[in-house]
Design a protein around this motif. Structure first.
Motif, PDB file in Angstrom:
ATOM      1  N   ARG A   7       0.803  -1.233   0.000  1.00 35.97           N
ATOM      2  CA  ARG A   7       0.000   0.000   0.000  1.00 35.97           C
ATOM      3  C   ARG A   7       0.828   1.272   0.000  1.00 35.97           C
ATOM      4  N   LYS A   8       2.060   1.216  -0.511  1.00 31.45           N
ATOM      5  CA  LYS A   8       2.873   2.409  -0.723  1.00 31.45           C
ATOM      6  C   LYS A   8       3.130   2.543  -2.223  1.00 31.45           C
ATOM      7  N   ALA A   9       3.244   3.783  -2.691  1.00 35.27           N
ATOM      8  CA  ALA A   9       3.571   4.010  -4.102  1.00 35.27           C
ATOM      9  C   ALA A   9       5.082   3.909  -4.275  1.00 35.27           C
ATOM     10  N   TRP A  10       5.533   2.871  -4.974  1.00 36.04           N
ATOM     11  CA  TRP A  10       6.963   2.642  -5.202  1.00 36.04           C
ATOM     12  C   TRP A  10       7.336   3.039  -6.626  1.00 36.04           C
ATOM     13  N   THR A  11       8.410   3.797  -6.761  1.00 35.80           N
ATOM     14  CA  THR A  11       8.932   4.165  -8.074  1.00 35.80           C
ATOM     15  C   THR A  11       9.977   3.129  -8.482  1.00 35.80           C
ATOM     16  N   LEU A  12       9.877   2.639  -9.722  1.00 36.89           N
ATOM     17  CA  LEU A  12      10.699   1.512 -10.166  1.00 36.89           C
ATOM     18  C   LEU A  12      11.947   1.958 -10.917  1.00 36.89           C
ATOM     19  N   TYR A  13      13.042   1.228 -10.665  1.00 42.45           N
ATOM     20  CA  TYR A  13      14.299   1.420 -11.392  1.00 42.45           C
ATOM     21  C   TYR A  13      14.878   0.051 -11.724  1.00 42.45           C
ATOM     22  N   SER A  14      15.643   0.001 -12.803  1.00 39.28           N
ATOM     23  CA  SER A  14      16.458  -1.190 -13.062  1.00 39.28           C
ATOM     24  C   SER A  14      17.896  -0.847 -12.673  1.00 39.28           C
ATOM     25  N   VAL A  15      18.614  -1.856 -12.160  1.00 37.97           N
ATOM     26  CA  VAL A  15      19.982  -1.651 -11.675  1.00 37.97           C
ATOM     27  C   VAL A  15      20.884  -2.737 -12.235  1.00 37.97           C
ATOM     28  N   THR A  16      21.999  -2.324 -12.848  1.00 34.03           N
ATOM     29  CA  THR A  16      22.978  -3.299 -13.328  1.00 34.03           C
ATOM     30  C   THR A  16      23.666  -3.950 -12.122  1.00 34.03           C
ATOM     31  N   PRO A  17      24.320  -5.109 -12.295  1.00 37.20           N
ATOM     32  CA  PRO A  17      24.943  -5.806 -11.154  1.00 37.20           C
ATOM     33  C   PRO A  17      25.931  -4.931 -10.384  1.00 37.20           C
ATOM     34  N   LEU A  18      25.921  -5.101  -9.058  1.00 38.72           N
ATOM     35  CA  LEU A  18      26.800  -4.342  -8.156  1.00 38.72           C
ATOM     36  C   LEU A  18      28.150  -5.058  -8.060  1.00 38.72           C
ATOM     37  N   TYR A  19      29.240  -4.308  -8.262  1.00 39.14           N
ATOM     38  CA  TYR A  19      30.576  -4.900  -8.196  1.00 39.14           C
ATOM     39  C   TYR A  19      31.175  -4.679  -6.805  1.00 39.14           C
ATOM     40  N   GLY A  20      31.650  -5.758  -6.196  1.00 39.04           N
ATOM     41  CA  GLY A  20      32.353  -5.644  -4.927  1.00 39.04           C
ATOM     42  C   GLY A  20      31.457  -5.458  -3.717  1.00 39.04           C
ATOM     43  N   PHE A  21      30.163  -5.689  -3.874  1.00 33.74           N
ATOM     44  CA  PHE A  21      29.234  -5.547  -2.745  1.00 33.74           C
ATOM     45  C   PHE A  21      29.406  -6.717  -1.788  1.00 33.74           C
ATOM     46  N   ARG A  22      29.504  -6.417  -0.484  1.00 30.48           N
ATOM     47  CA  ARG A  22      29.678  -7.459   0.534  1.00 30.48           C
ATOM     48  C   ARG A  22      28.568  -7.346   1.568  1.00 30.48           C
ATOM     49  N   ARG A  23      27.769  -8.394   1.685  1.00 35.29           N
ATOM     50  CA  ARG A  23      26.632  -8.385   2.613  1.00 35.29           C
ATOM     51  C   ARG A  23      27.103  -8.181   4.059  1.00 35.29           C
ATOM     52  N   LEU A  56      27.318   5.902   3.509  1.00 33.31           N
ATOM     53  CA  LEU A  56      26.202   6.542   2.793  1.00 33.31           C
ATOM     54  C   LEU A  56      25.686   7.736   3.584  1.00 33.31           C
ATOM     55  N   GLY A  57      25.595   7.602   4.920  1.00 30.59           N
ATOM     56  CA  GLY A  57      25.168   8.722   5.760  1.00 30.59           C
ATOM     57  C   GLY A  57      26.104   9.909   5.636  1.00 30.59           C
ATOM     58  N   GLY A  92      21.083   6.749  -5.047  1.00 29.23           N
ATOM     59  CA  GLY A  92      21.490   6.173  -6.326  1.00 29.23           C
ATOM     60  C   GLY A  92      22.902   6.582  -6.710  1.00 29.23           C
ATOM     61  N   SER A  93      23.248   7.858  -6.490  1.00 34.76           N
ATOM     62  CA  SER A  93      24.598   8.338  -6.819  1.00 34.76           C
ATOM     63  C   SER A  93      25.656   7.594  -6.021  1.00 34.76           C
ATOM     64  N   TRP A  94      25.386   7.399  -4.720  1.00 36.69           N
ATOM     65  CA  TRP A  94      26.372   6.717  -3.877  1.00 36.69           C
ATOM     66  C   TRP A  94      26.567   5.267  -4.317  1.00 36.69           C
ATOM     67  N   LYS A 154      28.569   5.140  -7.606  1.00 37.91           N
ATOM     68  CA  LYS A 154      30.001   5.424  -7.435  1.00 37.91           C
ATOM     69  C   LYS A 154      30.697   4.299  -6.670  1.00 37.91           C
ATOM     70  N   THR A 155      30.014   3.725  -5.694  1.00 38.27           N
ATOM     71  CA  THR A 155      30.641   2.726  -4.817  1.00 38.27           C
ATOM     72  C   THR A 155      30.713   1.345  -5.459  1.00 38.27           C
ATOM     73  N   PHE A 156      29.679   0.977  -6.228  1.00 33.71           N
ATOM     74  CA  PHE A 156      29.610  -0.395  -6.754  1.00 33.71           C
ATOM     75  C   PHE A 156      29.583  -0.443  -8.281  1.00 33.71           C
ATOM     76  N   ASP A 157      29.932   0.659  -8.920  1.00 32.47           N
ATOM     77  CA  ASP A 157      30.076   0.702 -10.381  1.00 32.47           C
ATOM     78  C   ASP A 157      28.842   0.150 -11.096  1.00 32.47           C
ATOM     79  N   CYS A 158      27.662   0.555 -10.619  1.00 32.47           N
ATOM     80  CA  CYS A 158      26.412   0.098 -11.233  1.00 32.47           C
ATOM     81  C   CYS A 158      25.692   1.289 -11.858  1.00 32.47           C
ATOM     82  N   CYS A 159      24.589   1.023 -12.520  1.00 33.88           N
ATOM     83  CA  CYS A 159      23.836   2.083 -13.193  1.00 33.88           C
ATOM     84  C   CYS A 159      22.343   1.933 -12.894  1.00 33.88           C
ATOM     85  N   PHE A 160      21.710   3.030 -12.464  1.00 36.62           N
ATOM     86  CA  PHE A 160      20.264   3.067 -12.208  1.00 36.62           C
ATOM     87  C   PHE A 160      19.562   3.695 -13.409  1.00 36.62           C
TER      88      PHE A 160
END
Length: 304
Positions: A29-45, A55-56, A157-159, A162-168
């Motif tokens: 019940r929230k309005a979500w705006t959709l984006y596609s994102v290319t794979p994140l490089y070097g992301f560690r859970r 990010l803060g 999105g900018s962070w 820049k951090t994971f070399d992906c594209c929104f």
């Protein structure tokens, strides 16, 4: 347009696939705006807490027009990153990633509650198509949904870019895909469907904008789909076309207006609503995986 549709969309998922309603209630019940994102490089859970701090600091620095902010200092905007393991379609999918921004006014006490100001999440539900040719060190979460001020979406999105070399990229929904959505969602079996099935059309080439709203009782829409669909759990372009043509013929019989000449811009059902601008509202937790599967498919098709 969509390539495949597992039976999952039309029936409740198996218990082991079912998301915990309490953990996913905030997605509904929230309005979500959709984006596609290319794979994140070097992301560690394992580094989510570090990413939240970085990010803060980035958001604070951008808000102060580029002045550096020390990492770890308590900021006006608090960032939290967390995993949503319930939201995925198969074992190949990565768990969803939730990003939440909250604020605390400088005047308030340290014990006062933070106020949520923005949220966004990355997910992949049955996104197997994307995994086949992805090198090591890449994380595939092709669908991103945001709720809140666009300025925060831009900063987050900018962070990530820049951090994971992906594209929104903003994810629009074509009239063809909207017609698939309304046909499938109208055919979903619900305990109680109180919402009408509604289609909104935009009439082109007029001096003043004109929209036409067409509402159908949910039981009538489901009965129509049941007569059109040949194999339960499967769907074809021909069936979607017949379903839409029947709706158009009924409307023309009563109002002498050819809806096929207008542009389908929004569909709403008791399952979900979707706008051509890429705004989606998910209304039913039972079919959350099915809706996210369709949106993941759209996001992947835009990336490929």
């Amino acid at each position: 347009n969509f390539n495949f549709f597992p039976f999952l969309l039309f029936s409740p998922p198996h218990p082991q696939e079912k998301a915990d309603p309490q953990k996913t209630a905030f997605l509904l019940r929230k309005a979500w705006t959709l984006y596609s994102v290319t794979p994140l490089y070097g992301f560690r859970r394992a580094r989510l807490r570090d990413y939240a701090r970085l990010l803060g600091a980035f958001i604070a620095a951008e808000k102060q027009k580029g002045l550096a902010v020390e990492v770890g200092v308590e900021l006006d905007i608090k960032v939290a990153l967390s995993s949503l393991p319930d939201i995925r379609g198969s074992e190949l999918d990565q768990a969803a990633l939730l990003v939440q921004l909250s604020s605390r006014s400088r005047a308030s006490s340290r014990n006062s509650e933070d106020k949520p100001v923005w949220s966004g999440w990355f997910c992949s539900v049955f996104g197997d198509d994307l995994f086949e040719n992805v090198p090591e060190h890449f994380t595939c979460l092709p669908l991103f949904l945001s709720h809140g001020a666009e300025s925060y979406t831009s900063l987050v999105g900018s962070w990530f870019q820049k951090t994971f070399d992906c594209c929104f990229r903003r994810l629009a929904i074509s009239p063809l895909n909207l017609s698939w959505m309304v046909a499938m969602w109208a055919g979903c079996k619900l305990d109680r469907a109180t919402s009408a099935v509604e289609l909104v059309f935009s009439v082109p080439r007029l001096a003043q904008p004109l929209d036409i709203s067409y509402a159908i009782h949910p039981e009538d829409a489901q009965a129509l789909w049941d007569t059109v669909q040949k194999t339960p759990g499967e769907i074809t372009q021909e069936e979607v076309d017949i379903f839409m043509d029947c709706l158009y013929a009924h409307f023309h019989r009563h109002f002498k207006i050819h809806l096929s000449a207008a542009k389908l811009v929004k569909v709403s059902t008791a399952v979900a609503s979707a706008h051509c601008d890429g705004i989606v509202k998910i209304l039913n937790s039972q079919y959350l995986p099915g809706v996210l599967m369709l949106l993941t498919e759209l996001a992947i098709s835009q990336i490929q």
